[in-house]
Design an enzyme around this catalytic site. Structure first.
Site, short mmCIF file in Angstrom:
data_model
loop_
_atom_site.label_atom_id
_atom_site.label_comp_id
_atom_site.label_asym_id
_atom_site.label_seq_id
_atom_site.Cartn_x
_atom_site.Cartn_y
_atom_site.Cartn_z
N HIS A 1 -7.77 -0.74 -4.46
CA HIS A 1 -8.06 -1.25 -3.12
C HIS A 1 -8.90 -2.53 -3.16
O HIS A 1 -8.77 -3.38 -2.30
CB HIS A 1 -8.75 -0.17 -2.28
CG HIS A 1 -7.80 0.88 -1.80
ND1 HIS A 1 -7.52 2.01 -2.53
CD2 HIS A 1 -7.02 0.96 -0.68
CE1 HIS A 1 -6.63 2.75 -1.86
NE2 HIS A 1 -6.31 2.14 -0.75
N HIS B 1 -9.78 7.43 8.43
CA HIS B 1 -8.35 7.14 8.57
C HIS B 1 -7.73 8.04 9.64
O HIS B 1 -7.06 7.58 10.56
CB HIS B 1 -7.63 7.38 7.24
CG HIS B 1 -7.47 6.16 6.39
ND1 HIS B 1 -6.65 5.11 6.73
CD2 HIS B 1 -8.02 5.82 5.21
CE1 HIS B 1 -6.71 4.18 5.79
NE2 HIS B 1 -7.54 4.58 4.86
N HIS C 1 -11.61 -0.55 4.51
CA HIS C 1 -11.68 -0.57 3.05
C HIS C 1 -12.72 -1.53 2.50
O HIS C 1 -13.21 -1.36 1.39
CB HIS C 1 -10.30 -0.80 2.43
CG HIS C 1 -9.61 0.51 2.18
ND1 HIS C 1 -9.87 1.26 1.06
CD2 HIS C 1 -8.76 1.22 2.94
CE1 HIS C 1 -9.18 2.39 1.14
NE2 HIS C 1 -8.50 2.39 2.27
N PHE D 1 -0.92 7.64 4.66
CA PHE D 1 -0.98 6.57 3.66
C PHE D 1 0.15 5.56 3.82
O PHE D 1 -0.06 4.36 3.70
CB PHE D 1 -0.91 7.14 2.25
CG PHE D 1 -2.18 7.78 1.79
CD1 PHE D 1 -3.39 7.17 2.01
CD2 PHE D 1 -2.16 9.00 1.13
CE1 PHE D 1 -4.58 7.75 1.58
CE2 PHE D 1 -3.33 9.59 0.69
CZ PHE D 1 -4.54 8.97 0.92
N HIS E 1 -13.74 8.19 3.89
CA HIS E 1 -12.50 7.41 3.82
C HIS E 1 -11.33 8.11 4.50
O HIS E 1 -10.76 7.60 5.46
CB HIS E 1 -12.14 7.07 2.36
CG HIS E 1 -10.75 6.57 2.22
ND1 HIS E 1 -9.71 7.35 1.78
CD2 HIS E 1 -10.20 5.37 2.54
CE1 HIS E 1 -8.59 6.64 1.81
NE2 HIS E 1 -8.86 5.44 2.26
N HIS F 1 -4.04 7.01 -5.13
CA HIS F 1 -5.08 7.78 -4.45
C HIS F 1 -5.39 9.05 -5.24
O HIS F 1 -4.65 9.43 -6.13
CB HIS F 1 -4.64 8.16 -3.03
CG HIS F 1 -4.60 6.98 -2.12
ND1 HIS F 1 -3.48 6.20 -2.00
CD2 HIS F 1 -5.52 6.44 -1.30
CE1 HIS F 1 -3.72 5.23 -1.14
NE2 HIS F 1 -4.95 5.35 -0.70
N HIS G 1 0.85 -1.19 0.00
CA HIS G 1 0.00 0.00 0.00
C HIS G 1 0.89 1.24 0.00
O HIS G 1 0.68 2.18 -0.77
CB HIS G 1 -0.91 -0.03 1.23
CG HIS G 1 -1.90 1.09 1.31
ND1 HIS G 1 -1.75 2.14 2.18
CD2 HIS G 1 -3.05 1.34 0.63
CE1 HIS G 1 -2.77 2.98 2.03
NE2 HIS G 1 -3.57 2.52 1.10
CU LIG Z 1 -7.53 3.92 2.78
#
Ligand SMILES: [Cu+2]
Length: 576
Positions: A180, A307, A337, A324, A303, A171, A151
């Site tokens: 994802h 996070h 996710h 991230f 989202h 992203h 990731h």
């Molecule tokens: Cu994410």
């Protein structure tokens, strides 16, 4: 029979069709791209592979070189640790193309809302398997940290785009959803493999933060190997999630928070997501010419915000979930996710979508993952577009947010009366300004006339506020809110998604970067972001459909020092 068909197609039918296509491509209708696409599809069917041109130009990572990348605080993040490097030839010899799994109704994986799972046996097995992955050596493709690094690599730009001297990031564009989905797909199958035969149909649970019962950190993840030390302890259960979280907790009661979360979901899934691009993110394509940066509604909220809400406040970048590069180190990442993945399908159902884009650049974009047998697999976006072929499904969850269409705070007639007294600052496009304080501008729009035109527009066109030329400098985490026809700025500052005047919020998460990107075209440092907000339904509710301008208030909420925008305008475009 098939051989004969192919032979006939190659020698007789195909040349005729190609010539026809060539000839028709000079006429205006159908447009050239559609003709070209059909020709390419036909070409693939006959010859069984895509055109050379297409392979060369697809968007994907150059995995022959994993390069050191850095967090926003310039700390090395070492995503490449344990990752082998391939030569071009080795890669071709090693990687295989993705194949759809075989499954039937009895062994399909069923992803359930995490708050409904009481099966202690399931929880124990999930914890044991996660523990096992954490204990594997780092050079093992299934090692938990190594999966998290995957990731990280695709987020911080550790890979260049294949064929371009330019980083790849998944992203802030339409790659967000399919990447994802694939990542989760393999993670789930790796866990199942570790569990052995009896758990062959293991499925990850989903964090159902869009219904009141699921709006807290899931208990299942508060113990054993599913627990993660780098989380914000003041946000532990039973605190209700703050789905519009930025940096600080709001002071709403639990009931008010639930209401705010549901209203936000309505905006992100319904009124703000009425066009493909608004929901999915901007249609990035290969190379400098295809670069774009624009987040879809759901990626932005909840989202990004969930996070940040989960990560530890005291850490420089709200690690682990809040940045991230580190997010996937927390096992809760995967459940978060899974909900995003589920909501992609929910959105499709709401608008009766089958396909977002009929576009080879979209279908052919690709990534690499290790599967449960440690085989390197090349996955194309087109492999991930039909969830029903992937061997898993979701237990349905209620959608209470559908009934949370916000109401205007002030009666539109009264608000417009008050706004009419406001001095027009002579809006000409702002000429660029910094986001150091709240400001309000009058933005012109065109009013469609004629009954038939208006009907057509209502059905097919989305009107949007476009905040363009957002320059976030060194990729800080930025947040600002946008309101329409709000009577005054103080009221806007005190408001959130629960009022109809709220149009949307811009929110980025820190994403990390490559230090050598100064010489490259790199999204977050070199090029600017556009923020589009769908407002057609809001204009109806605010009785502003016939007005030749609207008042737009921008409320900076934080992280905006040194951040500037070039301007604000209204655009109309086809929904799909
Ligand atoms: Cu994410």
């Amino acid at each position: 029979m098939e051989n004969f068909l192919r032979y006939a197609a190659t020698r007789v039918i195909l040349p005729v069709i190609f010539i026809t296509l060539l000839l028709t491509s000079f006429s205006v209708d159908p447009p050239l791209p559609a003709v070209k696409q059909k020709a390419q599809t036909l070409f693939r069917w006959v010859f069984g592979f895509s055109t050379v041109e297409q392979r060369r130009t697809s968007l994907g990572p150059n995995v022959t070189k994993c390069q050191a990348s850095f967090s926003d605080a310039d700390a090395p993040v070492n995503c490449c640790a344990g990752v082998p490097s391939f030569t071009e030839e080795e890669l071709l010899a090693t990687a295989v193309d993705f194949k759809f799994p075989e499954f039937n109704s009895s062994n399909i994986r069923v992803r359930r809302p995490v708050h409904t799972i009481k099966d202690q046996d399931y929880i124990a097995r999930y914890r044991r398997a996660t523990e096992y992955l954490k204990n594997l050596p780092l050079n093992h493709p299934h090692n938990f940290a190594r999966q998290a690094n995957m990731h990280c690599m695709y987020c911080t730009g550790a890979y260049d785009q294949v064929n371009y001297d330019m980083v790849l990031k998944i992203h802030r564009t339409r790659l967000f959803f399919p990447w994802h989905r694939a990542y989760l797909y393999f993670h789930e199958r790796i866990l199942a493999k570790v569990m052995g035969e009896e758990d062959d149909n293991f499925a990850v649970p989903y964090w159902n933060w869009d219904v009141p019962e699921g709006m807290y950190m899931p208990e299942m993840f508060m113990e054993g190997s599913l627990y993660h030390f780098n989380r914000e302890e003041t946000h532990f259960p039973p605190l209700v999630t703050q789905n519009d979280f930025y940096r600080t907790d709001n002071n709403l009661t639990s009931e008010e928070r639930v209401e705010a979360n549901l209203a936000l979901m309505y905006v992100q899934m319904v009124s703000g997501a009425r066009s493909t691009e608004l929901f999915m993110g901007c249609p990035v394509k290969p190379g400098p010419a295809g670069w774009c940066m624009g987040l879809g509604t759901l990626e932005m909220y909840p989202h990004n915000s969930i996070h940040s809400w989960t990560g530890k406040l005291a850490n420089p970048e709200r690690e682990d979930m809040g940045a991230f590069y580190s997010a996937a180190r927390d096992p809760l990442f995967y459940s978060h996710h899974a909900n995003i993945d589920r909501l992609w399908d929910v959105w499709r159902d709401l608008y009766d979508y089958k396909l977002e884009w009929d576009d080879p650049d979209w279908f052919e974009s690709f990534f690499y993952f290790y599967d449960e047998n440690m085989q390197l697999v090349r996955v194309k976006v087109s492999d991930m577009l039909d969830r029903t072929k992937l061997g898993y499904r979701y237990v349905e969850s209620p959608t209470p947010w559908l009934n949370h269409r916000p109401k205007p705070l002030v009666k539109p007639r009264l608000a417009k009366k008050a706004l009419a007294k406001k001095t027009d600052t002579g809006y000409v496009g702002l000429g660029g300004r910094t986001l150091d304080s709240t400001f309000t501008v009058r933005v012109p729009r065109t009013v469609t006339v004629g009954k038939e035109m208006r009907r057509k527009e209502k059905e097919e066109v989305e009107e949007m506020i476009v905040v363009y030329g957002i320059d976030a400098g060194d990729d800080v985490a930025v947040r600002f809110d946008v309101f329409v026809n709000m009577i005054d700025e103080a009221t806007a500052i005190a408001s959130d998604a629960r009022v109809r005047e709220y149009a949307g919020s811009f929110l980025t998460m820190r994403s990390g970067k490559r230090l050598d990107t100064a010489t490259k075209i790199e999204g977050s440092t070199k090029l600017k972001t556009t923020f589009k907000i769908g407002i057609s339904e809001i204009l109806e509710d605010l009785e502003a459909v016939d007005d030749d301008s609207i008042w737009v208030t921008v409320v900076p909420r934080g992280g905006v020092t040194g951040v500037s925008i070039e301007g604000i305008k209204i655009e109309k475009s086809k929904r799909r």
